[in-house]
Write a protein that holds these residues in place. Structure first.
Motif, PDB file in Angstrom:
ATOM      1  N   MET A  59      27.328  50.503  51.672  1.00  0.00           N
ATOM      2  CA  MET A  59      28.181  49.902  50.682  1.00  0.00           C
ATOM      3  C   MET A  59      27.402  49.044  50.088  1.00  0.00           C
ATOM      4  O   MET A  59      26.438  48.345  50.815  1.00  0.00           O
ATOM      5  N   ILE A  60      27.358  48.736  48.606  1.00  0.00           N
ATOM      6  CA  ILE A  60      26.646  47.754  48.057  1.00  0.00           C
ATOM      7  C   ILE A  60      27.702  46.962  47.476  1.00  0.00           C
ATOM      8  O   ILE A  60      28.521  47.460  46.808  1.00  0.00           O
ATOM      9  N   TYR A  61      27.733  45.426  47.637  1.00  0.00           N
ATOM     10  CA  TYR A  61      28.713  44.542  47.055  1.00  0.00           C
ATOM     11  C   TYR A  61      27.949  43.925  46.056  1.00  0.00           C
ATOM     12  O   TYR A  61      27.092  43.013  46.404  1.00  0.00           O
ATOM     13  N   ALA A  62      28.488  43.907  44.795  1.00  0.00           N
ATOM     14  CA  ALA A  62      28.014  42.914  43.749  1.00  0.00           C
ATOM     15  C   ALA A  62      29.052  41.784  43.497  1.00  0.00           C
ATOM     16  O   ALA A  62      30.235  42.181  43.183  1.00  0.00           O
ATOM     17  N   PHE A  63      28.497  40.472  43.423  1.00  0.00           N
ATOM     18  CA  PHE A  63      29.346  39.524  43.366  1.00  0.00           C
ATOM     19  C   PHE A  63      29.111  38.720  42.086  1.00  0.00           C
ATOM     20  O   PHE A  63      28.106  38.606  41.775  1.00  0.00           O
ATOM     21  N   ASP A  64      30.308  38.014  41.390  1.00  0.00           N
ATOM     22  CA  ASP A  64      29.924  37.175  40.174  1.00  0.00           C
ATOM     23  C   ASP A  64      31.054  36.412  40.189  1.00  0.00           C
ATOM     24  O   ASP A  64      32.210  36.419  40.528  1.00  0.00           O
ATOM     25  N   THR A  65      30.862  34.985  39.768  1.00  0.00           N
ATOM     26  CA  THR A  65      31.892  34.200  39.545  1.00  0.00           C
ATOM     27  C   THR A  65      31.791  33.271  38.113  1.00  0.00           C
ATOM     28  O   THR A  65      30.685  33.273  37.487  1.00  0.00           O
ATOM     29  N   TYR A  66      32.825  33.383  37.716  1.00  0.00           N
ATOM     30  CA  TYR A  66      33.089  32.785  36.326  1.00  0.00           C
ATOM     31  C   TYR A  66      34.005  31.535  36.440  1.00  0.00           C
ATOM     32  O   TYR A  66      34.936  31.538  37.058  1.00  0.00           O
ATOM     33  N   TYR A  67      33.753  30.288  35.800  1.00  0.00           N
ATOM     34  CA  TYR A  67      34.254  29.002  35.857  1.00  0.00           C
ATOM     35  C   TYR A  67      34.969  28.957  34.485  1.00  0.00           C
ATOM     36  O   TYR A  67      34.456  28.839  33.508  1.00  0.00           O
ATOM     37  N   CYS A  68      36.556  28.741  34.662  1.00  0.00           N
ATOM     38  CA  CYS A  68      37.192  28.097  33.648  1.00  0.00           C
ATOM     39  C   CYS A  68      37.917  27.025  33.957  1.00  0.00           C
ATOM     40  O   CYS A  68      38.828  27.208  34.734  1.00  0.00           O
ATOM     41  N   ASN A  69      37.894  26.068  33.294  1.00  0.00           N
ATOM     42  CA  ASN A  69      38.890  24.703  33.599  1.00  0.00           C
ATOM     43  C   ASN A  69      38.436  24.312  35.032  1.00  0.00           C
ATOM     44  O   ASN A  69      37.303  24.178  35.394  1.00  0.00           O
ATOM     45  N   ASP A  70      39.623  24.575  35.911  1.00  0.00           N
ATOM     46  CA  ASP A  70      39.392  23.983  37.419  1.00  0.00           C
ATOM     47  C   ASP A  70      39.416  25.214  38.333  1.00  0.00           C
ATOM     48  O   ASP A  70      39.599  25.057  39.508  1.00  0.00           O
ATOM     49  N   VAL A  71      39.270  26.390  37.730  1.00  0.00           N
ATOM     50  CA  VAL A  71      39.425  27.673  38.467  1.00  0.00           C
ATOM     51  C   VAL A  71      38.202  28.354  38.360  1.00  0.00           C
ATOM     52  O   VAL A  71      37.491  28.590  37.561  1.00  0.00           O
ATOM     53  N   ALA A  72      37.708  28.996  39.632  1.00  0.00           N
ATOM     54  CA  ALA A  72      36.538  29.884  39.796  1.00  0.00           C
ATOM     55  C   ALA A  72      37.058  31.125  40.055  1.00  0.00           C
ATOM     56  O   ALA A  72      38.074  31.369  40.955  1.00  0.00           O
ATOM     57  N   ASN A  73      36.758  32.152  39.230  1.00  0.00           N
ATOM     58  CA  ASN A  73      37.177  33.564  39.461  1.00  0.00           C
ATOM     59  C   ASN A  73      36.099  34.297  39.946  1.00  0.00           C
ATOM     60  O   ASN A  73      35.203  34.654  39.069  1.00  0.00           O
ATOM     61  N   THR A  74      36.096  34.840  41.231  1.00  0.00           N
ATOM     62  CA  THR A  74      35.069  35.372  41.839  1.00  0.00           C
ATOM     63  C   THR A  74      35.546  36.640  42.089  1.00  0.00           C
ATOM     64  O   THR A  74      36.739  37.127  42.406  1.00  0.00           O
ATOM     65  N   ILE A  75      34.672  37.691  41.685  1.00  0.00           N
ATOM     66  CA  ILE A  75      34.879  39.429  41.612  1.00  0.00           C
ATOM     67  C   ILE A  75      33.876  39.871  42.522  1.00  0.00           C
ATOM     68  O   ILE A  75      32.637  39.450  42.346  1.00  0.00           O
ATOM     69  N   CYS A  76      34.146  40.794  43.482  1.00  0.00           N
ATOM     70  CA  CYS A  76      33.208  41.742  44.013  1.00  0.00           C
ATOM     71  C   CYS A  76      33.510  43.157  43.517  1.00  0.00           C
ATOM     72  O   CYS A  76      34.500  43.407  43.833  1.00  0.00           O
ATOM     73  N   ILE A  77      32.214  43.947  43.022  1.00  0.00           N
ATOM     74  CA  ILE A  77      32.600  45.384  42.893  1.00  0.00           C
ATOM     75  C   ILE A  77      31.941  46.023  43.993  1.00  0.00           C
ATOM     76  O   ILE A  77      30.576  45.551  43.990  1.00  0.00           O
TER      77      ILE A  77
END
Length: 166
Positions: free
Chosen positions: A1-19
Protein backbone atom coordinates in the motif's frame (compact mmCIF):
# COMPACT_ATOMS: atom_id res chain seq x y z
CA UNK A 1 0.00 0.00 0.00
CA UNK A 2 1.11 3.56 -0.64
CA UNK A 3 0.20 6.14 2.01
CA UNK A 4 0.34 9.83 1.05
CA UNK A 5 0.27 12.43 3.86
CA UNK A 6 -0.34 16.15 3.95
CA UNK A 7 -1.20 18.66 6.69
CA UNK A 8 -2.90 22.03 6.48
CA UNK A 9 -2.75 24.57 9.29
CA UNK A 10 -5.66 26.85 10.11
CA UNK A 11 -5.77 28.96 13.26
CA UNK A 12 -4.67 26.60 16.05
CA UNK A 13 -5.60 23.35 14.30
CA UNK A 14 -3.59 21.01 12.07
CA UNK A 15 -5.70 18.98 9.65
CA UNK A 16 -3.69 15.91 8.65
CA UNK A 17 -4.96 13.63 5.91
CA UNK A 18 -3.62 10.36 4.59
CA UNK A 19 -4.83 8.82 1.35
CA UNK A 20 -4.02 5.12 0.93
CA UNK A 21 -3.87 3.58 -2.53
CA UNK A 22 -2.81 0.22 -3.91
CA UNK A 23 -0.71 1.02 -6.99
CA UNK A 24 1.15 3.95 -8.51
CA UNK A 25 -1.45 4.20 -11.28
CA UNK A 26 -4.51 3.86 -9.01
CA UNK A 27 -7.38 6.15 -9.96
CA UNK A 28 -9.08 5.94 -6.56
CA UNK A 29 -7.95 5.63 -3.00
CA UNK A 30 -8.58 2.53 -0.89
CA UNK A 31 -8.94 4.51 2.32
CA UNK A 32 -8.74 8.00 3.77
CA UNK A 33 -7.49 8.70 7.29
CA UNK A 34 -8.19 12.06 8.94
CA UNK A 35 -7.01 13.65 12.16
CA UNK A 36 -7.34 17.16 13.51
CA UNK A 37 -4.88 18.08 16.23
CA UNK A 38 -3.88 21.18 18.10
CA UNK A 39 -0.80 22.85 16.67
CA UNK A 40 1.97 22.09 19.14
CA UNK A 41 4.70 24.38 17.82
CA UNK A 42 5.05 27.58 15.86
CA UNK A 43 6.42 27.59 12.34
CA UNK A 44 10.20 27.68 12.48
CA UNK A 45 12.06 28.58 9.30
CA UNK A 46 14.36 25.72 8.31
CA UNK A 47 12.70 23.32 10.75
CA UNK A 48 9.33 22.63 9.13
CA UNK A 49 9.52 19.00 10.28
CA UNK A 50 9.13 20.05 13.93
CA UNK A 51 5.60 21.17 13.18
CA UNK A 52 4.43 18.48 10.77
CA UNK A 53 6.20 15.31 11.93
CA UNK A 54 4.14 15.01 15.17
CA UNK A 55 0.94 15.28 13.09
CA UNK A 56 2.00 12.48 10.73
CA UNK A 57 3.22 10.26 13.59
CA UNK A 58 -0.08 10.71 15.42
CA UNK A 59 -2.15 9.75 12.36
CA UNK A 60 0.13 6.77 11.68
CA UNK A 61 -1.09 5.28 14.97
CA UNK A 62 -4.40 4.62 13.15
CA UNK A 63 -2.67 2.79 10.29
CA UNK A 64 -1.25 -0.72 10.36
CA UNK A 65 1.88 -0.47 8.19
CA UNK A 66 3.09 -3.72 6.61
CA UNK A 67 6.26 -4.82 4.86
CA UNK A 68 6.37 -3.33 1.39
CA UNK A 69 4.29 -0.26 2.29
CA UNK A 70 5.60 3.15 1.22
CA UNK A 71 4.93 6.66 2.47
CA UNK A 72 4.70 9.87 0.45
CA UNK A 73 5.06 13.29 2.04
CA UNK A 74 4.34 16.68 0.54
CA UNK A 75 7.87 18.02 0.75
CA UNK A 76 11.46 16.84 0.78
CA UNK A 77 13.21 13.80 2.19
CA UNK A 78 16.76 14.99 1.46
CA UNK A 79 17.76 18.63 1.13
CA UNK A 80 21.37 18.69 -0.01
CA UNK A 81 24.50 16.69 -0.71
CA UNK A 82 25.84 17.27 2.81
CA UNK A 83 23.31 15.05 4.61
CA UNK A 84 20.73 17.67 5.55
CA UNK A 85 17.28 16.08 5.60
CA UNK A 86 13.75 17.38 5.37
CA UNK A 87 10.42 16.24 6.79
CA UNK A 88 10.56 12.91 4.95
CA UNK A 89 14.05 12.16 6.22
CA UNK A 90 12.97 12.76 9.80
CA UNK A 91 9.94 10.53 9.22
CA UNK A 92 12.18 7.79 7.77
CA UNK A 93 14.32 7.95 10.91
CA UNK A 94 11.27 8.03 13.24
CA UNK A 95 10.00 4.85 11.54
CA UNK A 96 13.38 3.20 12.18
CA UNK A 97 14.13 3.07 8.43
CA UNK A 98 11.58 0.26 7.99
CA UNK A 99 9.47 1.91 5.27
CA UNK A 100 10.56 3.88 2.21
CA UNK A 101 9.66 7.55 2.43
CA UNK A 102 9.17 9.51 -0.77
CA UNK A 103 9.04 13.28 -0.95
CA UNK A 104 7.13 14.94 -3.77
CA UNK A 105 7.53 18.70 -3.51
CA UNK A 106 5.87 21.37 -5.62
CA UNK A 107 8.46 24.08 -4.95
CA UNK A 108 12.17 24.00 -5.62
CA UNK A 109 14.89 24.03 -2.97
CA UNK A 110 18.05 26.01 -3.65
CA UNK A 111 20.79 23.71 -2.31
CA UNK A 112 22.19 21.17 -4.79
CA UNK A 113 21.13 17.58 -4.09
CA UNK A 114 22.39 14.85 -6.42
CA UNK A 115 19.57 12.58 -5.16
CA UNK A 116 16.82 15.03 -6.19
CA UNK A 117 15.00 14.37 -9.45
CA UNK A 118 12.85 16.75 -11.49
CA UNK A 119 9.69 15.19 -12.91
CA UNK A 120 7.65 16.78 -15.66
CA UNK A 121 4.09 15.51 -15.98
CA UNK A 122 1.46 16.33 -18.54
CA UNK A 123 2.26 19.45 -20.51
CA UNK A 124 3.59 21.35 -17.51
CA UNK A 125 6.87 23.20 -17.89
CA UNK A 126 7.22 23.24 -14.08
CA UNK A 127 8.64 20.11 -12.45
CA UNK A 128 7.76 18.23 -9.32
CA UNK A 129 10.79 17.60 -7.11
CA UNK A 130 11.33 13.99 -6.04
CA UNK A 131 13.53 12.79 -3.16
CA UNK A 132 13.50 9.53 -1.20
CA UNK A 133 15.10 7.35 1.46
CA UNK A 134 14.79 3.57 1.66
CA UNK A 135 14.24 3.23 -2.08
CA UNK A 136 16.21 4.15 -5.20
CA UNK A 137 14.92 7.53 -6.37
CA UNK A 138 15.59 6.58 -10.01
CA UNK A 139 13.19 3.61 -9.68
CA UNK A 140 10.50 6.06 -8.60
CA UNK A 141 10.73 8.46 -11.55
CA UNK A 142 8.66 6.32 -13.99
CA UNK A 143 6.21 5.43 -11.19
CA UNK A 144 5.51 9.09 -10.41
CA UNK A 145 5.15 9.81 -14.12
CA UNK A 146 2.56 7.01 -14.47
CA UNK A 147 0.43 8.16 -11.53
CA UNK A 148 -3.16 8.75 -12.58
CA UNK A 149 -4.01 12.19 -13.92
CA UNK A 150 -2.83 14.17 -16.90
CA UNK A 151 -1.65 17.27 -15.06
CA UNK A 152 1.51 18.24 -13.21
CA UNK A 153 0.17 17.05 -9.86
CA UNK A 154 -1.18 13.47 -9.86
CA UNK A 155 -4.93 13.25 -9.23
CA UNK A 156 -4.73 11.52 -5.84
CA UNK A 157 -2.14 13.99 -4.55
CA UNK A 158 -4.33 16.88 -5.75
CA UNK A 159 -7.28 15.32 -3.91
CA UNK A 160 -5.12 14.95 -0.80
CA UNK A 161 -4.24 18.65 -0.90
CA UNK A 162 -7.89 19.61 -1.32
CA UNK A 163 -9.04 17.39 1.56
CA UNK A 164 -6.58 19.02 3.98
CA UNK A 165 -8.18 22.40 3.32
CA UNK A 166 -11.74 21.30 4.08
Amino acid sequence: MIYAFDTYYCNDVANTICIAFENWNSEKENNIFIEKTAITSDYESGAFYKRELPCIMSLLKKIQLKDGDMIIVDGYVTLDDHGKIGLGGYLFEALEQKYPVIGIAKNGFSAPDSRRRHIYRGESKTPLFLTAMGIDVDELVPKIKQMYGSYRIPALLKKLDQLTRE
